[in-house]
Scaffold this motif. Structure first.
Motif, short mmCIF file in Angstrom:
data_model
loop_
_atom_site.label_atom_id
_atom_site.label_comp_id
_atom_site.label_asym_id
_atom_site.label_seq_id
_atom_site.Cartn_x
_atom_site.Cartn_y
_atom_site.Cartn_z
N ARG A 97 0.56 -0.85 0.06
CA ARG A 97 0.08 -0.06 -0.38
C ARG A 97 0.88 1.45 0.19
NH1 ARG A 97 -4.05 2.46 -2.11
NH2 ARG A 97 -4.79 4.22 0.02
N LEU A 98 1.61 1.16 1.17
CA LEU A 98 3.30 2.49 0.78
C LEU A 98 3.84 2.71 -0.20
CD1 LEU A 98 4.69 1.45 4.85
CD2 LEU A 98 2.90 3.76 3.75
N ILE A 99 3.73 1.73 -1.45
CA ILE A 99 4.68 2.24 -2.67
C ILE A 99 3.72 2.35 -3.33
CG2 ILE A 99 5.46 0.24 -4.58
CD1 ILE A 99 6.69 -1.35 -2.93
N GLU A 100 2.83 1.83 -3.15
CA GLU A 100 0.82 2.65 -4.40
C GLU A 100 1.45 4.01 -4.35
OE1 GLU A 100 -2.43 0.73 -3.83
OE2 GLU A 100 -2.16 -1.87 -4.44
N ILE A 101 0.78 4.76 -2.41
CA ILE A 101 1.24 6.04 -2.23
C ILE A 101 2.34 7.00 -2.09
CG2 ILE A 101 0.51 7.56 -0.59
CD1 ILE A 101 -1.04 4.62 0.57
N TYR A 102 3.55 6.21 -2.33
CA TYR A 102 4.84 7.04 -2.28
C TYR A 102 5.63 6.12 -3.51
CZ TYR A 102 3.45 8.48 2.56
OH TYR A 102 3.09 9.08 3.70
N ASP A 103 6.49 5.22 -3.24
CA ASP A 103 7.65 4.57 -4.30
C ASP A 103 8.35 3.39 -3.15
OD1 ASP A 103 9.82 6.23 -3.83
OD2 ASP A 103 9.55 7.86 -4.49
N TRP A 104 8.74 2.98 -4.40
CA TRP A 104 9.45 1.49 -3.90
C TRP A 104 10.93 1.82 -3.37
CZ3 TRP A 104 14.47 0.35 -5.55
CH2 TRP A 104 14.43 0.98 -7.07
#
Length: 336
Positions: free
Chosen positions: A75-82
């Motif tokens: 979910r955090l990757i979708e919001i920010y980036d890897w």
């Protein structure tokens, strides 16, 4: 510190060899320094009557982290980036593991305390193999020359081939049976949950039985775990032909995997004492990691050669039989 730096620097990866170096070498070194060899063996030193329970809790970190961090991280990757997520994970590792390591004490004796916070009775010291072995100092040469140490090593074989082989190939196995990625992912989640719950339950029950029945050890629990994993793999090769049978076999395997995973290191301390637990844990590491490395390769070879995992599952079941035999012959070691 090493592990946190390795994870944080993954945010800068631009070539595949960067990933191999940072995750496969630097982070792996940090994990090896901190997990079983340092953290879990220290917990084992601090507990006797509750050793199974506490080592199970200490060992549950990877399963718990997988259940929490994988969906949260996605979910955090979708919001920010890897890249940002890897930096965040590295900081988390540095803060939490660094703080925990700084606060740890070697053993209760070093601060004038007792294991479990309770002075053991004379009867416990004389009748329980774990209390009798607690203060024994087994050197490297002594341990490797004792046949019971090698029976113990063999007892890990089938278990860890199954753990690592299935953890890598469960998704592919389920999709090969016609299941969607989402459905297989749910089954894998239940597999990990069963492993986590049974690991904690196995640690607690082994403590409860040993505290109430004279002469009982953790060996019956390890025998049950190994037999369950072996039978599950055999049934997986012989009766699983579609999505209906898949969860009915895979989830119980996860249950039996969890019981053994939580007790193997505790049992090592029961047999050889806790004074040199880090050293003995270090000696066993190449063997259980070697079995773990064999698992994914074996399962991959089976699928490439035959279009199914049946061969790998049968071989894993045979390895579990070998591990069962080792447990049957395993006896509390005696110093010369």
């Amino acid at each position: 510190v090493i592990g946190g730096i390795g994870i944080s620097m993954l945010s800068q990866v631009t070539q595949i060899w960067h990933f191999f170096l940072l995750y496969g070498v630097i982070f792996a070194i940090g994990r090896s320094f901190s997990y079983f060899v340092a953290s879990v063996t220290t917990v084992r030193r601090w507990f006797m009557k509750k050793a199974g329970t506490m080592v199970s809790i200490a060992s549950s970190g990877p399963s718990l982290a997988a259940m929490i961090l994988i969906p949260v991280g996605s979910r955090l990757i979708e919001i920010y980036d890897w890249q940002t997520c890897f930096i965040g994970l590295g900081i988390l590792l540095l803060v939490f593991a660094g703080t925990g390591g700084a606060l740890m004490k070697n053993d209760p004796e070093s601060i004038g305390a007792y294991p479990d916070g309770i002075k053991p009775t004379e009867q416990e010291i004389k009748t329980r193999i774990d209390f009798m072995a607690r203060a024994e100092r087994w050197g490297t040469k002594e341990a490797v020359r004792n046949r019971n140490f090698w029976f113990y090593i063999l007892s890990l074989l089938g278990h860890y081939v199954a753990i690592f082989g299935l953890s890598v190939h469960l998704l592919q196995w389920g999709m090969d049976l016609g299941m969607s990625l989402e459905d297989v992912s749910d089954i894998v989640g239940f597999y990990r949950a069963a492993s986590l719950v049974s690991g904690l339950a196995g640690g607690f029950l082994s403590d409860w039985v040993m505290n109430r029945f004279k002469g009982v050890t953790r060996r019956p629990f390890l025998i049950l775990s190994t037999a369950g994993v072996g039978l599950g793999c055999f049934l997986g090769a012989t009766i699983v032909t579609g999505s209906a049978q898949f969860p009915a076999i895979v989830i119980p395997i996860g249950f039996f995997v969890g019981v053994g995973g939580s007790l193997h290191l505790t049992y090592l301390g029961d047999l050889f004492g806790v004074v040199n637990m880090p050293m003995l844990s270090g000696i066993r590491t190449p063997f259980y990691i070697g079995a773990g490395a064999l698992g994914p390769v074996l399962f991959g070879f089976s699928y490439d050669a035959n279009g199914s995992y049946d061969l790998a599952l049968i071989i894993t079941a045979i390895l579990c039989v070998i591990s069962l035999a080792a447990l049957v012959f395993l006896r509390p070691p005696k110093k010369n």
